[in-house]
Design a protein around this motif. Structure first.
Motif, PDB file in Angstrom:
ATOM      1  N   TYR A  75      68.708  19.339 -45.017  1.00 48.48           N
ATOM      2  CA  TYR A  75      69.714  19.589 -46.049  1.00 48.48           C
ATOM      3  C   TYR A  75      69.581  20.994 -46.624  1.00 48.48           C
ATOM      4  N   SER A  76      70.722  21.632 -46.809  1.00 51.95           N
ATOM      5  CA  SER A  76      70.790  22.945 -47.444  1.00 51.95           C
ATOM      6  C   SER A  76      72.063  23.021 -48.260  1.00 51.95           C
ATOM      7  N   GLN A  78      73.636  25.504 -48.726  1.00 52.01           N
ATOM      8  CA  GLN A  78      74.457  26.535 -48.097  1.00 52.01           C
ATOM      9  C   GLN A  78      75.262  25.976 -46.920  1.00 52.01           C
ATOM     10  N   LEU A  79      75.026  24.697 -46.583  1.00 46.73           N
ATOM     11  CA  LEU A  79      75.703  24.055 -45.457  1.00 46.73           C
ATOM     12  C   LEU A  79      76.405  22.784 -45.917  1.00 46.73           C
ATOM     13  N   PRO A  80      77.412  22.303 -45.143  1.00 41.32           N
ATOM     14  CA  PRO A  80      78.089  21.061 -45.514  1.00 41.32           C
ATOM     15  C   PRO A  80      77.149  19.857 -45.440  1.00 41.32           C
ATOM     16  N   THR A  81      77.353  18.907 -46.334  1.00 47.01           N
ATOM     17  CA  THR A  81      76.630  17.637 -46.262  1.00 47.01           C
ATOM     18  C   THR A  81      77.246  16.791 -45.159  1.00 47.01           C
ATOM     19  N   TYR A  82      76.379  16.152 -44.370  1.00 45.66           N
ATOM     20  CA  TYR A  82      76.774  15.354 -43.211  1.00 45.66           C
ATOM     21  C   TYR A  82      76.786  13.878 -43.602  1.00 45.66           C
ATOM     22  N   ILE A  83      77.812  13.141 -43.180  1.00 47.08           N
ATOM     23  CA  ILE A  83      77.805  11.692 -43.340  1.00 47.08           C
ATOM     24  C   ILE A  83      77.797  11.057 -41.960  1.00 47.08           C
ATOM     25  N   GLY A  92      79.750  -0.397 -48.284  1.00 44.85           N
ATOM     26  CA  GLY A  92      80.676   0.720 -48.197  1.00 44.85           C
ATOM     27  C   GLY A  92      80.421   1.889 -49.122  1.00 44.85           C
ATOM     28  N   ARG A  93      79.159   2.143 -49.454  1.00 47.31           N
ATOM     29  CA  ARG A  93      78.831   3.298 -50.294  1.00 47.31           C
ATOM     30  C   ARG A  93      78.119   4.368 -49.463  1.00 47.31           C
ATOM     31  N   PHE A  94      78.244   5.628 -49.917  1.00 47.95           N
ATOM     32  CA  PHE A  94      77.522   6.742 -49.290  1.00 47.95           C
ATOM     33  C   PHE A  94      76.149   6.814 -49.932  1.00 47.95           C
ATOM     34  N   CYS A  95      75.115   6.522 -49.143  1.00 48.32           N
ATOM     35  CA  CYS A  95      73.749   6.455 -49.680  1.00 48.32           C
ATOM     36  C   CYS A  95      72.791   7.058 -48.654  1.00 48.32           C
ATOM     37  N   PRO A  96      72.760   8.396 -48.564  1.00 44.94           N
ATOM     38  CA  PRO A  96      71.916   9.035 -47.552  1.00 44.94           C
ATOM     39  C   PRO A  96      70.434   8.963 -47.910  1.00 44.94           C
ATOM     40  N   ALA A  97      69.610   8.758 -46.907  1.00 45.50           N
ATOM     41  CA  ALA A  97      68.168   8.734 -47.134  1.00 45.50           C
ATOM     42  C   ALA A  97      67.466   9.259 -45.878  1.00 45.50           C
ATOM     43  N   PRO A  98      67.207  10.562 -45.796  1.00 51.22           N
ATOM     44  CA  PRO A  98      67.522  11.570 -46.802  1.00 51.22           C
ATOM     45  C   PRO A  98      68.900  12.193 -46.573  1.00 51.22           C
ATOM     46  N   ARG A  99      69.351  12.996 -47.522  1.00 56.89           N
ATOM     47  CA  ARG A  99      70.579  13.767 -47.366  1.00 56.89           C
ATOM     48  C   ARG A  99      70.347  14.857 -46.318  1.00 56.89           C
ATOM     49  N   VAL A 100      71.316  15.038 -45.424  1.00 57.51           N
ATOM     50  CA  VAL A 100      71.190  16.054 -44.375  1.00 57.51           C
ATOM     51  C   VAL A 100      72.456  16.915 -44.355  1.00 57.51           C
ATOM     52  N   SER A 101      72.387  17.988 -43.591  1.00 60.37           N
ATOM     53  CA  SER A 101      73.518  18.905 -43.446  1.00 60.37           C
ATOM     54  C   SER A 101      73.915  19.011 -41.984  1.00 60.37           C
ATOM     55  N   VAL A 102      74.994  19.752 -41.741  1.00 57.81           N
ATOM     56  CA  VAL A 102      75.426  20.047 -40.385  1.00 57.81           C
ATOM     57  C   VAL A 102      75.725  21.543 -40.300  1.00 57.81           C
ATOM     58  N   SER A 103      75.286  22.146 -39.207  1.00 59.32           N
ATOM     59  CA  SER A 103      75.502  23.575 -39.004  1.00 59.32           C
ATOM     60  C   SER A 103      76.358  23.757 -37.762  1.00 59.32           C
ATOM     61  N   SER A 104      77.647  24.007 -37.968  1.00 60.91           N
ATOM     62  CA  SER A 104      78.569  24.188 -36.845  1.00 60.91           C
ATOM     63  C   SER A 104      79.747  25.030 -37.309  1.00 60.91           C
ATOM     64  N   ALA A 105      80.208  25.905 -36.431  1.00 64.95           N
ATOM     65  CA  ALA A 105      81.342  26.765 -36.776  1.00 64.95           C
ATOM     66  C   ALA A 105      82.613  25.964 -36.997  1.00 64.95           C
TER      67      ALA A 105
END
Length: 203
Positions: A75-76, A78-83, A92-105
């Motif tokens: 997770y950063s 500076q980057l989008p959060t990934y679901i 039906g809830r968003f409950c990341p463990a852990p929260r992560v990001s995605v790095s793509s153009a």
């Protein structure tokens, strides 16, 4: 002093347990209400007229679409959060463990918007869904999720989000995903989901 501390913590445990029991009871009450209201067995005051059976695909703004095929990264801010599928709870809830990001153009093409729902399309979690909530922050959806964008003249996203918590929906998921190999439902198959719908004002 040890006894007093242990007693205070024990009281806290008892309060948590009583609250969990209350939440469980409220969930059961809601499930009963859903069975009545989402099947037309019980109507809210002021509503009459017949409900219609429609396919999900006939109630969409555009065909179901797949998420981005990119790996998760640490997770950063500076980057989008990934679901991903694993970030969605059974209710039906968003409950990341852990929260992560995605790095793509191309990540900016996969941001969820208000009213979007995503459905898990493969594996043991097939059928799980999440209705995007703005308060969850900007989210980019992953490739094992399918985005559904309903047409507001036919189907309200909040109505669909409740509909897909019903046993009727889960029975359909089990039937659709009973194929050889790993369970899965693709976008075209999700579009075949039968819905029993009142007019949007009643939804």
């Amino acid at each position: 002093e040890q006894d007093a501390i242990a007693g205070a913590l024990s009281d806290a445990d008892a309060l948590i347990e009583s609250l969990e029991q209350l939440v469980a009871k409220k969930r059961q009450i809601k499930q009963g209400a859903m069975q009545e209201l989402l099947t037309g067995k019980k109507r809210l005051p002021g509503f009459t007229g017949k409900w219609e059976t429609k396919r999900l695909g006939n109630c969409l703004q555009s065909p179901p679409s797949y998420g981005i095929n990119a790996p998760a990264v640490a997770y950063s801010d500076q980057l989008p959060t990934y679901i991903r599928i694993t970030d969605i709870t059974d209710d039906g809830r968003f409950c990341p463990a852990p929260r992560v990001s995605v790095s793509s153009a191309s990540a900016n093409q996969y941001y969820l918007r208000d009213g979007d729902l995503v459905f898990a399309r493969t594996g043991a979690s097939v059928g799980k869904s999440y209705l995007y909530r703005v308060e969850d922050g900007p989210l980019v959806f992953a490739g094992f999720l399918i985005r559904i964008q309903t047409s507001p003249v036919c189907l309200l996203p909040s109505y669909l989000a409740n509909y897909v918590m019903m046993p009727r929906y889960w029975n359909w998921v089990r039937l659709m995903s009973m194929r050889s190999g790993q369970p899965g439902i693709n976008g075209n198959e999700y579009a075949q989901l039968p819905l029993y719908l009142p007019k949007t004002d009643e939804q």
